[in-house]
Write an enzyme that holds these catalytic residues in place. Structure first.
Site, short mmCIF file in Angstrom:
data_model
loop_
_atom_site.label_atom_id
_atom_site.label_comp_id
_atom_site.label_asym_id
_atom_site.label_seq_id
_atom_site.Cartn_x
_atom_site.Cartn_y
_atom_site.Cartn_z
N ALA A 59 1.96 -5.71 2.85
CA ALA A 59 0.99 -6.15 1.84
C ALA A 59 1.30 -5.50 0.50
O ALA A 59 1.93 -4.45 0.42
CB ALA A 59 -0.42 -5.78 2.29
N GLY A 60 0.83 -6.15 -0.56
CA GLY A 60 0.99 -5.60 -1.90
C GLY A 60 1.81 -6.47 -2.82
O GLY A 60 1.57 -6.50 -4.03
N LYS A 63 -0.60 -10.38 -3.51
CA LYS A 63 -1.99 -9.97 -3.34
C LYS A 63 -2.95 -11.15 -3.18
O LYS A 63 -3.98 -11.02 -2.53
CB LYS A 63 -2.42 -9.12 -4.54
N ASN A 108 2.24 3.57 -7.29
CA ASN A 108 1.28 2.59 -7.79
C ASN A 108 -0.13 3.14 -7.68
O ASN A 108 -0.45 3.92 -6.77
CB ASN A 108 1.42 1.25 -7.05
N GLY A 111 -5.29 -0.32 -7.42
CA GLY A 111 -6.73 -0.36 -7.24
C GLY A 111 -7.28 -1.67 -6.72
O GLY A 111 -8.36 -2.12 -7.13
N PHE A 112 -6.54 -2.28 -5.78
CA PHE A 112 -7.00 -3.53 -5.15
C PHE A 112 -7.32 -4.60 -6.20
O PHE A 112 -8.36 -5.27 -6.13
CB PHE A 112 -8.23 -3.29 -4.28
N ASN A 136 -4.47 -8.89 4.61
CA ASN A 136 -4.81 -7.47 4.49
C ASN A 136 -6.15 -7.36 3.77
O ASN A 136 -6.28 -7.78 2.62
CB ASN A 136 -3.69 -6.75 3.73
N ASN A 167 -7.40 -2.38 5.98
CA ASN A 167 -6.73 -1.37 5.16
C ASN A 167 -7.73 -0.31 4.72
O ASN A 167 -8.47 -0.51 3.75
CB ASN A 167 -6.07 -2.04 3.96
N SER A 170 -5.54 3.00 1.57
CA SER A 170 -5.06 3.01 0.18
C SER A 170 -5.62 4.25 -0.51
O SER A 170 -6.83 4.54 -0.41
CB SER A 170 -5.51 1.76 -0.57
N ASN A 172 -5.96 4.54 -3.68
CA ASN A 172 -6.32 4.16 -5.05
C ASN A 172 -7.73 3.61 -5.19
O ASN A 172 -8.13 3.19 -6.28
CB ASN A 172 -5.31 3.13 -5.57
N THR A 173 -8.51 3.62 -4.12
CA THR A 173 -9.94 3.31 -4.18
C THR A 173 -10.68 4.56 -3.74
O THR A 173 -10.56 4.97 -2.58
CB THR A 173 -10.30 2.13 -3.25
N LYS A 206 -4.58 -0.20 9.40
CA LYS A 206 -3.51 0.44 8.62
C LYS A 206 -3.95 1.83 8.20
O LYS A 206 -4.99 1.99 7.54
CB LYS A 206 -3.16 -0.40 7.39
N ASN A 235 0.65 3.74 5.21
CA ASN A 235 0.50 3.33 3.82
C ASN A 235 1.28 4.27 2.90
O ASN A 235 2.10 5.06 3.38
CB ASN A 235 -1.00 3.34 3.46
N TYR A 307 8.75 -3.35 1.67
CA TYR A 307 8.32 -3.83 0.36
C TYR A 307 9.11 -3.13 -0.74
O TYR A 307 9.91 -3.75 -1.44
CB TYR A 307 6.81 -3.66 0.17
#
Length: 349
Positions: A59-60, A63, A108, A111-112, A136, A167, A170, A172-173, A206, A235, A307
């Protein structure tokens, strides 16, 4: 530019997020030829999914499920799109995507950022039917009940995706990784289990690579207790290895690519030891060759995803990994991927 196609070389001259957007548009619009048939030795099953080969796209990249027609032509055994949240959100302020070329890495803090479930669902409804596609799922940054966001995603996309990835890893959240604790995890997975349709698509969890073996063992047991179909390990990492050389190495966010290799492998081994064959595992993190994909399979992964390596190697990497993986299997006397998993980890040659 040796070994890299001209388009990839050109994209690497551009701002990373601009290059990403151009890649998505090209994959969505440019008609690509069908990939060669997969070598039969690569056929496998993962959590109920029948795959022509065990190499997937993490994923990523896509998106919003915009480029599935193009991605389906690159030769992946399965393609995972997202992360998608119930409501559209812009993500973190730019710049938020950084190449570390000296380290073959990426940082990265996106932030979704995504267009939300409705747009995602509309595109999935038109996807190529022959491609195994995963969704995802993420949670909106400002939601008060993150578990409810995952349930919303699962229900909205039911019947549109071949599998789902929850997920919770991450970086970033803010606060998202707290869902990996046992009480929060039991609540989340219990609600996911209740929302699933009987006989519905597989659900994978994940996890982060920054967990201890004990924490991974706890997650394995929780996953089994709630009937989740497998783990994706892992991740991006918050760690910054001393080996990093790039000027961008101090940027905030999740690190992926080659420097993640050892940490992702360690997390995979911990999950394989805790699972003891009871739970399918999908490996991701620093995989950039057929030899590395083979090492992850021997360490217990039923499939692998890539990825970041695509950013540096281009789409030709997909075919090279599959070819070299098939050679590794035959060299060691295996006729299936499953046989290589059962044989256990590689030993030093």
């Amino acid at each position: 530019m040796s070994g890299v196609d001209p388009a990839t070389w050109l994209l690497r001259r551009l701002d990373p997020e601009t290059a990403h957007g151009l890649t998505i548009r090209a994959l969505a619009r440019v008609p690509l030829p069908a990939p060669p048939a997969d070598d039969p030795i690569l056929a496998t099953r993962v959590g109920g999914l029948k795959l022509g080969n065990p190499l997937g796209l993490a994923a990523g990249l896509d998106k919003n499920a915009e480029a599935l027609r193009g991605l389906s032509r690159l030769g992946f055994g399965f393609v995972e799109c997202g992360s998608v949240t119930p409501q559209p959100q812009a993500g973190n302020p730019k710049p938020r995507l950084f190449r570390l070329p000296e380290d073959r890495a990426v940082i990265n803090r996106m932030g979704f950022n995504n267009a939300g479930l409705d747009a995602f669902a509309d595109r999935l409804a038109q996807r190529p039917s022959a491609t195994v596609v995963g969704a995802n799922l993420g949670a909106n940054k400002d939601t008060e009940d993150r578990a409810a966001d995952y349930v919303t995603g699962l229900r909205r996309l039911a019947g549109l995706a071949d599998y789902f990835t929850v997920n919770i890893s991450s970086p970033n959240t803010p606060g998202l990784r707290a869902l990996q604790g046992r009480a929060a995890l039991d609540d989340l997975l219990g609600r996911i289990c209740e929302a699933r349709s009987p006989g519905g698509a597989p659900v994978f969890l994940k996890i982060a690579p920054d967990l201890t073996p004990g924490e991974i063992g706890m997650i394995v047991e929780a996953t089994l207790a709630h009937g989740i179909n497998g783990l994706i390990v892992s991740n991006t990492t918050l760690d910054r290895p001393d080996s990093l050389r790039s000027a961008r190495k101090t940027e905030a966010g999740g690190l992926s690519g080659a420097p993640l290799k050892a940490r992702a492998m360690a997390a995979l081994r911990a999950a394989a030891e805790a699972g003891a064959g009871r739970l399918p595992l999908i490996a991701v993190g620093g995989i950039d060759s057929g030899a590395e994909a083979y090492a992850r399979i021997r360490a217990g992964a039923a499939a692998v995803q890539i990825y970041s390596a695509l950013i540096y190697e281009g789409p030709g990497l997909v075919g090279r990994i599959k070819r070299d993986l098939a050679e590794c299997l035959r060299r060691d006397g295996f006729s299936t991927v499953d046989e290589a998993i059962v044989a256990g980890p590689l030993t030093e040659r």
